[in-house]
Structures are given as C-alpha cells and as structure tokens.
Design an enzyme around this catalytic site. Sequence first.
Site, PDB file in Angstrom:
ATOM      1  NE  ARG A  12      -3.853   1.818   2.720  1.00  0.00           N
ATOM      2  CZ  ARG A  12      -3.820   3.327   3.174  1.00  0.00           C
ATOM      3  NH1 ARG A  12      -2.772   3.531   3.881  1.00  0.00           N
ATOM      4  NH2 ARG A  12      -4.924   4.044   3.195  1.00  0.00           N
ATOM      5  CG  HIS A  13      -0.952   4.788  -0.790  1.00  0.00           C
ATOM      6  ND1 HIS A  13      -1.046   5.612   0.551  1.00  0.00           N
ATOM      7  CD2 HIS A  13      -2.186   4.681  -1.091  1.00  0.00           C
ATOM      8  CE1 HIS A  13      -2.395   5.948   0.669  1.00  0.00           C
ATOM      9  NE2 HIS A  13      -3.093   5.236  -0.143  1.00  0.00           N
ATOM     10  CB  THR A  16      -1.603  10.392   1.756  1.00  0.00           C
ATOM     11  OG1 THR A  16      -2.781  10.418   2.413  1.00  0.00           O
ATOM     12  CG2 THR A  16      -1.130   9.364   0.709  1.00  0.00           C
ATOM     13  CD  GLU A  17       0.203  16.995   2.800  1.00  0.00           C
ATOM     14  OE1 GLU A  17      -0.822  17.859   2.331  1.00  0.00           O
ATOM     15  OE2 GLU A  17       1.272  17.560   2.323  1.00  0.00           O
ATOM     16  CD1 TRP A  18      -5.745  15.533   2.181  1.00  0.00           C
ATOM     17  CD2 TRP A  18      -7.347  14.344   0.799  1.00  0.00           C
ATOM     18  NE1 TRP A  18      -6.481  16.309   1.455  1.00  0.00           N
ATOM     19  CE2 TRP A  18      -7.256  15.890   0.421  1.00  0.00           C
ATOM     20  CE3 TRP A  18      -8.149  13.509   0.144  1.00  0.00           C
ATOM     21  CZ2 TRP A  18      -8.227  16.280  -0.681  1.00  0.00           C
ATOM     22  CZ3 TRP A  18      -9.149  14.142  -0.908  1.00  0.00           C
ATOM     23  CH2 TRP A  18      -9.057  15.369  -1.142  1.00  0.00           C
ATOM     24  N   GLY A  26      -9.957   8.304  -2.247  1.00  0.00           N
ATOM     25  CA  GLY A  26     -10.675   7.618  -3.651  1.00  0.00           C
ATOM     26  C   GLY A  26      -9.602   8.062  -4.764  1.00  0.00           C
ATOM     27  NE  ARG A  62      -3.868   7.399  -2.461  1.00  0.00           N
ATOM     28  CZ  ARG A  62      -4.800   7.725  -3.208  1.00  0.00           C
ATOM     29  NH1 ARG A  62      -4.738   9.030  -3.674  1.00  0.00           N
ATOM     30  NH2 ARG A  62      -5.824   7.154  -3.446  1.00  0.00           N
ATOM     31  CD  GLU A  86      -8.273   4.740  -1.893  1.00  0.00           C
ATOM     32  OE1 GLU A  86      -9.230   4.674  -1.014  1.00  0.00           O
ATOM     33  OE2 GLU A  86      -7.256   5.073  -2.275  1.00  0.00           O
TER      34      GLU A  86
END
Length: 105
Positions: A12-13, A16-18, A26, A62, A86
Amino acid sequence: MANHITTVYIVRHGQTEWNVEHRLQGYQDSPLTEFGVRQAEWLGEAIAKEAIDWMYSSSSGRAHRTAEIIKGSRTIDIIDTDDFKEIGLGSWEGIFSNGGERAVS
C-alpha cells in the site's frame, strides 16, 4: 526441471496528508507525508537485496511515488496502471471520514 518460485509483494502507498487528516481519498490524490516517505524508504531498505523483475503501481501519484522510493537504484521501470487504482468515491472524496466538511481540491 528446475523449480521456479515467483514472489509477489503487494504494498500500500505510504502515509498521505489526507490519511493524517482522516479524509476519504478515492481518485483524489494527496502527497506522502514525511512519515509516508520514510515508510517507503524502510521497505526499500528491507528488500534491497531481493531480485525484482517488474514493478507495477496504481496510476495515483501517492502510489507511484511510494514505488519510486522502494525501487531505489534498481534499473527497472515502474508500470503504472489504472487497474490498481483505488475505487472512486465520487462526491465523498475529500470529506472527513467522520462526516465533516469536504476539502478544497
């Protein structure tokens, strides 16, 4: 006849910021955090001596960035594909997972 073993790594990446903000991503993209970059570096270091013939990545920024870091100095291409992308979350993308306001994209 020689036995050949194929090993597949599914990754998985990095964070992230989110992810930190608990936003639904998404198809929307969010850059890796410093920690997300470090996660990819740790994995790259852990598998540095493994023979890797191909690298596939989601076409999201990402995921591709994570793959670039893991790849390190290997001389192989990263093959981006939407097949690993995703799921799209439509109008839910960018909202907080607790139902708060949507992010400005």
